[in-house]
Scaffold this active site. Structure first.
Site, PDB file in Angstrom:
ATOM      1  N   GLY A 355      35.710 -12.999  -9.088  1.00 17.25           N
ATOM      2  CA  GLY A 355      36.541 -12.066  -8.821  1.00 17.25           C
ATOM      3  C   GLY A 355      36.029 -10.843  -8.146  1.00 17.25           C
ATOM      4  N   THR A 356      34.969 -10.241  -7.011  1.00 19.01           N
ATOM      5  CA  THR A 356      34.119  -9.359  -6.228  1.00 19.01           C
ATOM      6  C   THR A 356      34.871  -8.727  -5.052  1.00 19.01           C
ATOM      7  OG1 THR A 356      32.257 -10.735  -6.829  1.00 19.01           O
ATOM      8  CG2 THR A 356      32.015  -9.373  -4.855  1.00 19.01           C
ATOM      9  N   VAL A 357      34.507  -7.481  -4.665  1.00 17.83           N
ATOM     10  CA  VAL A 357      35.011  -6.873  -3.439  1.00 17.83           C
ATOM     11  C   VAL A 357      33.826  -6.485  -2.569  1.00 17.83           C
ATOM     12  CG1 VAL A 357      37.204  -6.046  -4.367  1.00 17.83           C
ATOM     13  CG2 VAL A 357      35.198  -4.557  -4.466  1.00 17.83           C
TER      14      VAL A 357
END
Length: 540
Positions: A355, A356-357
Site C-alpha cells: 500500500g 506506498t506513495v
C-alpha cells in the site's frame, strides 16, 4: 537522449513539460507541492508538501506513522536519506515466541497487523531532516496545504475509495481505525468527502514545534499512551532515540547512465542486479513488447530476487555487501545462467563477500527529489492514535522469524524494506528522479521502465503506460491483461508459470517520472504520472 514521442499504448495522459514540476499519485498532492514552488520554495519543500498532503488524500497508502526514503540531487551531488524505523527494544524472538508460538520448522510466528507489526515511524523525522538541509520555506508553511485538506475535507477519488473499502474487513477491529477511517461506520465512497480534523491539528502542531514533538513531545505521549492501553510495546525511549540516516546511494552502470538506489535495508539493489545482468544482452535489438525481450528481463529479475531474498537485511546483519552483489564478474556469471529459450527456477548465488506513495519534484535551479513513503500493506498496522490521526505502519511484518535469517527480528534492527526511490544520472549530470510503487513490484518497475526508455527510447509517459509483468515470490509471473497476446504465448512456450491479472493498481504498481532535458535554450523537464492511479504531473 532523443525520445520517440509517439505513445503506442492506450492512455488518457500526455507528458508534462515545464521548468518546475511535481508528479504524484494524487492531483491535490501535486498541487500542494506546486504551491511551494510558486512561493519560491525548493523542490524539497515541494516534495514534503506533497508527501504531507498524500497522508490526507491517500491514507490508504501512507500516514504520519509511516517510513520514508529519499534521494536528492542538489544541483551538484546526490544525497540519500533512510528514514525507515527500527524494532522496539522489547522485540526479540523470545517476545514473539511467547505471544504467538512457533512453526513446525522452528521459526517464530509473527503478526502482519496490529501493534506487534509497528516499528518506530520514520517519515516525520525524514521530512524534518530533508527540510533542515534543503528547504527554504518555513516548515509550518510547507505542512499547511495538507492541514487545510484535512480540515476542510477531500472528495474521494476512485482508486483511493476502492482500496479503502478493500482494507476495512481486515482492519476495522484494530485500535483507533474505525474511529478515524470509518466515519459512517464504513469506508467512504467515491465522491464522498472525508475530513480528519485530528490530522490537521497534528500537522499544524508539527509545523509549530518541529518533528521532535512527534518523538519526544505531545504526539509521542499520545502514541505511547495508546500503546499502553491497547497492548503495544512501543515505548517513549524507542521514539526519543530515533534518528533518520543520511546514506550514500549505491550505483550501477547501464547503457551510459548510472542508476542510483538507497542501499539495504531496502530492495533497490534488486533493480541494479537485474540491470547489471541485462547489460550482457542486446535488448535494443528486440522489439520492446516481444516474448524474447520480456523473457530475458523476467529471468534477470528472478536471479536478482533470489539473491535479494537471501542476503538483504539491516546492513549490520548482512553476510555480503552491496558492492559484492554488484561485482561485474559476479553479474556476468549470473547472466550466463539465463537460457534464452527456457524459464528456470533460480537459486541464490554466492557473491564474494568483502500500500506506498512515490513522488518526484524538480525546480529550475536544478534540484531534483526522488521521494517515497509508505505505511505498507495499505493502511499499515491498522492502529491509529486517537485524537491525532496518526496511522501506524506495519513494517515489522518485513522481519523474519527464522533465527538463521540475516533478517531475523531483533531490538533496534531495521527490517527488510520494499519501498525504494530511484535516481538516474548521466556522466554525473542529474537526469531523472523516478519510482514505481507497489511492494515487490518496485524494483521490477524500475527495470521495465528504464529498459523502455534507455534501450527502446520510449518517452516517459509511454514507458509508464506500457503493460507490465511481475515476478512473484515463488517465481511465477503475473501479466497485466493488456499484454501483447503473442508475447504471452511466447512466454508460456518458454515454460513460465503465467497468470493474467486484471487489477493494475493492486498488482502492477504506479510510477512517477521527471526527466531533465537540456538544450541550447536552457534546462527543463518532462514529467509522467501513472494512469494506474488517480495521480497527476503539474508544472509551470
Amino acid at each position: 537522449m532523443t525520445f520517440d514521442w509517439h505513445n503506442p499504448y492506450p492512455t488518457t495522459r500526455i507528458p508534462v513539460f515545464a521548468r518546475n514540476v511535481v508528479s504524484t499519485s494524487h492531483p491535490l498532492a501535486a498541487q500542494a507541492g506546486l504551491r511551494m514552488l510558486l512561493a519560491g520554495g525548493t523542490a524539497v519543500d515541494a516534495a514534503i508538501a506533497a508527501a504531507a498532503a498524500l497522508t490526507v488524500v491517500e491514507p490508504v497508502s501512507c500516514g504520519l506513522g509511516g517510513d520514508a526514503f529519499a534521494i536528492v540531487h542538489d544541483g551538484q551531488a546526490l544525497h540519500g536519506l533512510n528514514a525507515s524505523g527500527t524494532a522496539p527494544a522489547a522485540w526479540d524472538l523470545a517476545y514473539f515466541r511467547t505471544r504467538y508460538g512457533e512453526e513446525a520448522d522452528g521459526s517464530v510466528r509473527r503478526p502482519v497487523r496490529g501493534w506487534d507489526s509497528v516499528t518506530i515511524p520514520g517519515v516525520v523525522a525524514g521530512w524534518a531532516a530533508l527540510h533542515a538541509r534543503f528547504g527554504k520555506l518555513p516548515f509550518a508553511d510547507v505542512l499547511e496545504p495538507a492541514a487545510e485538506l484535512a480540515e476542510r475535507g477531500v472528495t474521494l477519488a476512485p482508486v483511493v475509495a476502492y482500496k479503502w473499502a478493500a482494507a476495512v474487513p481486515a482492519l476495522q477491529a484494530q485500535p483507533g481505525f474505525a474511529e478515524t477511517f470509518m466515519p459512517k461506520g464504513r469506508a467512504p465512497r467515491v465522491g464522498e468527502v472525508f475530513r480528519c480534523p485530528a490530522l490537521a491539528r497534528t500537522l499544524r502542531l508539527l509545523g509549530r514545534q518541529g518533528a521532535r514533538a512527534f518523538y519526544e513531545g505531545e504526539v509521542a505521549d499520545a502514541i505511547v499512551a495508546h500503546a499502553n492501553a491497547t497492548g503495544g510495546s512501543l515505548g517513549r525511549a524507542d521514539l526519543a532515540a530515533y534518528q533518520p540516516e543520511w546514506v550514500n546511494p549505491v550505483s550501477q552502470a547501464y547503457r551510459g547512465y548510472e542508476l542510483h538506489e538507497i542501499p539495504p535495508n531496502g530492495q533497490g539493489i534488486a533493480a541494479q542486479v537485474a540491470l547489471g545482468i541485462l547489460a550482457h544482452f542486446d535488448l535494443s535489438a528486440l522489439p520492446p513488447d516481444s516474448a524474447e525481450g520480456l523473457h530475458l528481463q523476467i529471468e534477470a529479475m528472478k536471479l536478482a530476487f533470489a539473491d535479494v531474498y537471501r542476503y538483504v537485511a539491516d546492513p549490520r546483519s548482512m553476510a555480503v555487501t552491496p558492492q559484492d552483489m554488484l561485482d561485474p564478474a559476479y553479474l556476468a556469471q549470473r547472466a550466463r545462467l539465463i537460457d534464452p529459450g527456457r524459464a528456470q527456477l533460480p537459486d541464490f548465488g554466492l557473491p564474494a563477500s568483502g500500500g506506498t506513495v512515490y513522488l518526484t519534484a524538480a525546480d529550475e535551479q536544478g534540484m531534483m527529489v526522488s521521494f517515497i513513503q509508505s505505511n505498507y500493506m495499505g493502511f499499515g498496522s491498522g492502529v491509529v492514535v486517537p485524537g491525532y490521526g496518526v496511522s501506524l505502519q506495519n513494517r515489522g511484518a518485513g522481519f523474519s522469524g527464522d533465527p538463521r535469517s540475516a533478517n531475523v527480528v531483533a531490538p533496534g534492527k531495521k527490517p527488510f524494506h520494499t519501498i525504494i526511490p530511484a535516481f538516474l544520472t548521466q556522466a554525473g549530470v542529474a537526469r531523472m528522479g523516478f519510482g514505481v510503487m507497489g511492494g515487490d513490484m518496485q524494483p521490477q518497475g524500475h527495470v521495465q521502465t528504464l529498459i523502455r526508455m534507455l534501450d527502446h527510447r520510449q518517452q516517459p509517459q509511454a514507458a509508464c503506460d506500457a503493460p507490465r509483468w511481475k515476478v512473484n515470490r515463488d517465481f511465477s509471473v503475473d501479466l497485466e491483461n493488456t499484454m501483447n497476446p503473442d508475447a504471452v504465448a511466447g512466454l508460456a512456450a518458454r515454460g513460465h508459470r503465467l497468470r493474467s491479472v486484471e487489477d493494475p493498481y493492486m498488482d502492477f504498481g504506479a510510477g512517477q517520472f521527471i526527466w531533465r532535458q537540456d538544450d541550447e535554450a536552457g534546462q527543463g523537464y518532462v514529467a509522467a504520472s501513472d494512469s494506474r492511479r488517480d495521480g497527476q504531473a503539474v508544472g509551470f
